[in-house]
Design a protein around this motif. Structure first.
Motif: not given
Ligand code: 8GP
Length: 829
Positions: A11-17, A1-9
Motif C-alpha cells: 500500500r505504501m508503494f501504491e501511494l507513492m508519487d 523495492k527489493a526486500g520489502f513485502s507485505g500488504a502494508k508495504t
C-alpha cells in the motif's frame, strides 16, 4: 523495492508519487503548500521572510528524500564510515548552498518570479548558522560539503548551540558583543529527532562491582542530562548523496528526581532540571585558552558521549563482534575539543561491553585520527585534574591507566630520561596538575596531522617533537582546502558562468583541477574584458554594502585591498593599519604632480576580536580612529579610504571576497597553521599580499611568487630576529607611524598607549617593525602592478587557475585514502 513485502508495504508503494519534481510549477505548488500549511499564512498574503521559509521547506523536502535514500544505502552496503567530531561548524546560510548542490537554483528563481518574489532577495533573509569561531569551524563546513559531494559514507557530529558566535556591533569605534540567538526565527534546515536521545552522565562516584564473576567499575552519576539529536542534511553536488550533520541539544532528563519532589519544592525541582539545558546554550568565543572551565569540559563530554552512544548503537545494529569496530568506524578528532572521546570509548568498551583492557585498547588505537589546527602553545587545551575528577571521575581513572601504560612503554624505549618523560606525559605535574588533551590525543590516535606542510613540519620539529621521534609513522601532513561550490558557485555566480563558458564545461565544479586550463586564456583580451566586467560587478555590490554599513562612498577605480579574519596580534591587522597611516602620511606630504600618480586604495578590514582580548579590541578601535581621520580629510579624497566592516561572518565574506582586488595574509611567519581565507580569495581571482606562512608556502608553488606580493621574514628567520629584537632599532618609517598613534594624532592617546607598547621598546614579539620595510615594498609592488591593467588581470586569472589544489575535495580525498581508510559509497541514480 527489493526486500520489502507485505500488504502494508504494498500500500505504501501504491501511494507513492515518486520523487518530488524540480520543475518550476512543481516548486511553486510546494512553496504555496508550505506557505499555507507550514508557515500558516494565506497564499494571497505573505511577505519575503515567509516566502523564504516556504521555499526553504520545499528545498528541505527534497533534501530529506535524498537523505533517507543515502542512509538506507549506507545501511545496506555497510561500508566503513567516517564520523567527524567537531565542537564547531560555521555553516553560514543553507538555502543558497542547497539549491546549488541540488541543481535547482534556476528553477527556484523562475518559480518565485512568477509568484512575485526574487530569489536573491529571499536568500538574503536567512541568518548565518554561526556555530563556530573562525578557521577551524569554517573548514569543518567546507569538509562536510566535500564529503557529501565525493559520496563518502560520513557523518558530522557537534553541538547545537542556542547562541552562536556573538554579533559584533561597533559603537564609537569600540567592539561590543551581542548574543546571537539564531534560532529566534526558527531553523527550517534542521530536523528535530525527539526519539533519538541519549542520557549523558556527569559527576558522582565510581564503585567496584562483580558482574558475571568479573570485577567491574560502575560509575554512579550525580547528574544525568538528555542529549537530543537535531539532523542537518548536507547535500553533495552532482550526486544524490546527502549526508548528515547531527547536532546535540541538552534537555532535562526524564528520570525522576525523588529527592527534590519529596521535599515538596516542586517549582525548584523543575527549575533545577531546566539548568541542564545550559550545556548546549552558548558557543565559547575563542579566548585562546579555555583552561579550567567546567562548562567547557561538560560541553565537550556531552557531545562526545551522545555521539559515541549513537555510533556504537549503529554498529551493534549490524555487528556483534567489537573486533570489527575499526573496520567499520573511523573517528576524526577535530582538534583537541573532542579528545575526551578516546577515554569515553575506552570506558564504554570496558565498563559497558565488558571487554578486556587489551582488547579495548587495541580497538581504540585503530579508530582515532587527530588533526591539530594551531601552533600557539596557549591554544593546546589542558584540563585541571581536580576538575576532571569532579566532573568525570571514571574517566580520570582510565586516563591514569592509559598514561601508566604509556609511560612504561616509553621508559622501555628511551630509558630514564625523566625530563622527556614528564614532557610527554598525559598528566602535567606542578602546583596545579593538568590533563594535556593534545598528548592524550596523540597517544591514542593512529595518525596525527597539521593543516599545511609548514605546520606539519613545525609539529614534528617543535610542538610535538618528542612524539615525532617516538612514532614518526603516525605523523602526516594535510593541506587545508575550501569548497569551490560555496566560494565560487554560490558567492560569485558571474565568475562561475565565465569560467564554465571558457572551459566549455561545468565539470570544474566537482573536478577543480580543470581550472588550470584557464591559464591558456590568461592573456586573451576577450577573456580579460569579461574578467574585468565580472570584477566590476562584484566591486559595485561591495561598494554599495560599504556605503550602507559605514556611510563611506568609495570609488570603483580604487584598488580594493582587504583583510578579513579574526583579529589577533599574530595576524597583524596592526601592521596593516600602520601601513595605511604611512600611505596617508606620504600622500599628505606629496607634491600635487606626484599625487596624480598615486593608485587610489580602499583599505577594508573586518573581523571579530575575542571578547576578553584587550589588545585585539584596541586594534579595532584604532582602525576606526584612523578611518575617521582619513575618510574626512578632503585633501585626500578618493586617493585613500579605510573602512571597517562590522560583524564579519560567512555571508559577509561571500560578498566581500568576490569584490576584492588584493587581500592580505600577513601573519608573522610560523604562526598561522594554514589559513583558508587566502584560498577563497585565490579562487576568486584576487591577488595575495602575504608572508610565507602556513599554506601560503604551497600557494606560492602553485601560483608562482611573481604573481603574488610576498614579503617579510621567513619561518626559519623569525627566532633569530626575536633574539636580536631588543638591540635593533626599527626602521624610521615605522617609528614615525607608531609615534603618530602614540602622540594622539588619531585621538585616544592614553587608550592606544598599551597597543603601541606591544611593538616598541624591544617588545615587538610579532616583528611588525622588522617586517615593515618589506611590507611597504610589497605594497608598492602591488600599486605598480595595478596600474598595468592587462598584467593585473593576467595575474588574477592565473590565481584562479592555480587554485585547484586548494579545494577541500583534494583534502578530503587525501584524508579518505591515507588517514581514514574509507571509500565512496554512491547512491545509484
Ligand atoms: C585555525 C588556524 O588558525 C588556521 O590557520 C587554519 O587555517 C584553520 O584553523 C583551519 O585549519 N585554527 C583555529 O581556528 C583554532 O585553533 N580554533 C580554536 C579556537 C577554537
Amino acid at each position: 523495492k527489493a526486500g520489502f513485502s507485505g500488504a502494508k508495504t504494498e500500500r505504501m508503494f501504491e501511494l507513492m508519487d515518486g520523487f518530488l519534481k524540480n520543475d518550476p510549477v512543481s516548486l511553486q505548488k510546494d512553496i504555496l503548500h508550505h506557505v499555507e500549511y507550514t508557515v500558516a499564512r494565506s497564499r494571497f498574503s505573505f511577505d519575503d521572510f515567509e516566502a523564504y521559509q516556504a521555499l526553504s521547506h520545499s528545498v528541505r523536502d527534497r533534501l530529506i528524500e535524498r537523505w533517507h535514500d543515502t542512509q538506507q544505502h549506507f545501511k545496506k552496503k555497510d561500508p566503513k564510515r567516517l564520523y567527524f567530531l567537531s565542537l564547531e561548524f560555521l555553516m553560514g546560510r543553507s538555502l543558497s548552498n542547497s539549491v546549488i548542490n541540488l541543481g535547482i537554483k534556476d528553477q527556484c528563481a523562475e518559480a518565485l518570479s512568477q509568484l512575485g518574489f526574487e530569489y536573491e532577495v529571499l536568500a538574503e533573509q536567512e541568518g548565518d548558522a554561526a556555530l563556530g569561531n573562525g578557521g577551524l569551524a569554517r573548514l569543518s563546513a567546507c569538509q562536510m560539503d566535500s564529503l557529501a559531494t565525493l559520496d563518502f559514507p560520513a557523518w558530522g557530529y557537534g553541538l547545537r548551540y542556542q547562541y552562536g558566535l556573538f554579533r559584533q556591533i561597533i559603537i564609537d569605534g569600540f567592539q561590543h558583543e551581542q548574543p546571537d540567538y539564531w534560532l529566534n526565527f526558527g531553523n527550517p534546515w534542521e530536523i528535530e529527532r525527539v526519539h533519538v536521545s541519549y542520557p549523558v552522565k556527569f559527576y558522582g562516584s565510581v564503585k567496584e562491582e562483580v558482574v558475571n564473576g568479573k570485577k567491574c567499575k560502575v560509575w554512579i552519576p550525580g547528574e544525568t542530562v538528555e542529549a537530543v539529536a537535531y539532523d542537518n542534511p548536507i547535500p553533495g553536488y552532482g550526486t544524490r548523496n546527502t549526508i548528515n550533520l547531527r547536532l546535540w541539544a541538552a534537555k532535562p532528563s526524564e528520570g525522576l528526581d525523588i529527592e527534590s519532589y519529596n521535599t515538596g519544592d516542586y517549582i525548584n525541582a523543575i527549575v533545577n532540571r531546566q539548568k541542564a539545558e545550559i550545556i548546549s546554550n552558548v558557543l565559547y568565543p575563542d579566548d585562546r585558552s579555555y583552561q579550567g572551565k567546567e562548562l567547557r569540559l561538560k560541553q565537550q563530554y556531552f557531545f562526545v558521549s551522545a555521539s559515541l552512544q549513537d555510533i556504537v548503537r549503529r554498529f551493534k545494529d549490524m555487528h556483534n563482534n567489537f573486533d570489527e569496530f575499526p573496520d567499520k568506524v573511523a573517528l576524526q578528532l577535530n582538534d583537541t575539543h573532542p579528545s575526551i572521546s578516546v577515554v569515553e570509548l575506552m570506558r564504554m568498551l570496558l565498563d559497558e561491553e565488558h571487554l578486556s583492557w587489551k582488547r579495548s585498547w587495541n580497538i581504540v588505537c585503530k579508530v582515532f585520527t587527530f588533526t591539530t589546527h594551531t601552533v600557539l602553545p596557549e591554544a593546546l587545551e589542558k584540563v585541571p585534574m581536580d576538575l576532571f575528577e569532579t566532573v568525570l571521575p571514571r574517566h580520570l581513572q582510565i586516563i591514569y591507566d592509559i598514561n601508566f601504560a604509556f609511560m612504561e612503554e616509553l621508559k622501555n624505549k628511551i630509558g630514564k630520561d625523566y625530563v622527556r618523560l614528564s614532557r610527554m606525559s598525559i598528566v602535567e605535574e606542578g602546583a596545579v596538575k593538568n590533563i594535556r588533551m593534545a598528548n592524550l590525543s596523540i597517544v591514542c590516535s593512529h595518525t596525527v596531522n597539521g593543516v599545511s606542510r609548514a605546520h606539519s613540519e613545525l609539529l614534528k620539529t617543535r610542538v610535538f617533537m618528542d612524539f615525532y621521534e617516538l612514532w614518526p609513522e603516525k605523523f602526516q601532513y594535510k593541506t587545508n582546502g575550501v569548497t569551490q561550490r560555496r566560494w565560487i558557485v554560490v558567492s560569485n555566480p558571474s565568475l562561475c558562468a565565465l569560467i564554465s563558458k571558457w572551459l566549455r564545461t561545468e565539470s570544474w565544479i566537482h573536478d577543480v583541477d580543470l581550472l588550470t586550463h584557464l591559464k591558456n586564456h590568461a592573456s586573451n583580451p576577450e577573456l580579460q574584458h569579461e574578467w574585468k566586467m565580472v570584477k566590476k560587478i562584484n566591486k559595485m555590490r561591495l561598494a554599495e554594502y560599504i556605503e550602507t554599513m559605514s556611510g563611506v562612498k568609495v570609488s570603483l577605480d580604487a584598488m580594493f585591498d582587504v583583510q578579513i579574519k579574526r583579529i589577533h596580534e599574530y595576524k597583524r591587522q596592526f601592521l596593516n593599519i600602520l601601513g595605511v597611516i604611512h600611505r596617508y602620511d606620504c600622500i599628505k606630504n606629496m607634491e600635487e604632480s606626484d599625487r596624480r600618480k598615486v593608485v587610489p586604495r580602499v583599505c577594508i578590514i573586518g573581523g571579530k576580536a575575542p571578547p576578553g582580548y584587550e589588545i585585539a579590541k584596541k586594534i579595532i578601535k584604532l582602525c576606526h580612529a584612523v578611518a575617521e581621520k582619513i575618510n574626512n580629510d578632503t585633501d585626500i579624497g578618493d586617493l585613500l579610504k579605510l573602512v571597517f566592516i562590522p560583524d564579519y561572518n560567512v555571508s559577509v565574506a561571500e560578498l566581500v571576497i568576490p569584490g576584492s582586488d588584493l587581500s592580505q595574509h600577513i601573519s608573522t611567519a610560523g604562526h598561522e597553521a594554514s589559513g583558508t581565507g587566502s584560498m577563497k580569495f585565490l579562487m576568486n581571482g584576487c591577488l595575495l599580499l602575504a608572508t610565507a606562512d602556513g599554506s601560503t608556502n604551497e600557494i606560492i608553488e602553485e601560483i608562482g611568487a611573481e604573481n603574488m606580493f610576498i614579503f617579510g621574514a621567513k619561518m626559519n628567520e623569525v627566532p633569530k630576529l626575536r633574539e636580536k629584537e631588543s638591540t635593533i632599532k626599527a626602521p624610521l618609517q615605522f617609528r614615525r607611524v607608531v609615534r603618530m598613534v602614540r602622540d594622539g594624532y588619531f585621538g585616544f592617546k592614553d587608550y592606544f598607549k598599551s597597543l603601541c607598547d606591544t611593538v616598541e621598546n624591544g617588545k615587538d614579539f610579532y616583528l611588525l617593525g622588522s617586517d615593515f620595510t618589506s611590507y611597504l615594498e610589497a605594497q608598492a609592488a602591488a600599486d605598480r602592478a595595478y596600474v598595468d591593467k592587462e598584467k593585473w588581470c593576467k595575474m588574477s586569472v592565473l590565481s584562479t587557475a592555480g587554485s585547484g589544489r586548494f579545494s577541500s575535495d583534494r583534502t578530503i580525498e587525501d584524508y579518505a585514502e591515507k588517514t581514514w581508510g574509507i571509500k565512496p559509497c554512491k547512491l545509484p541514480l
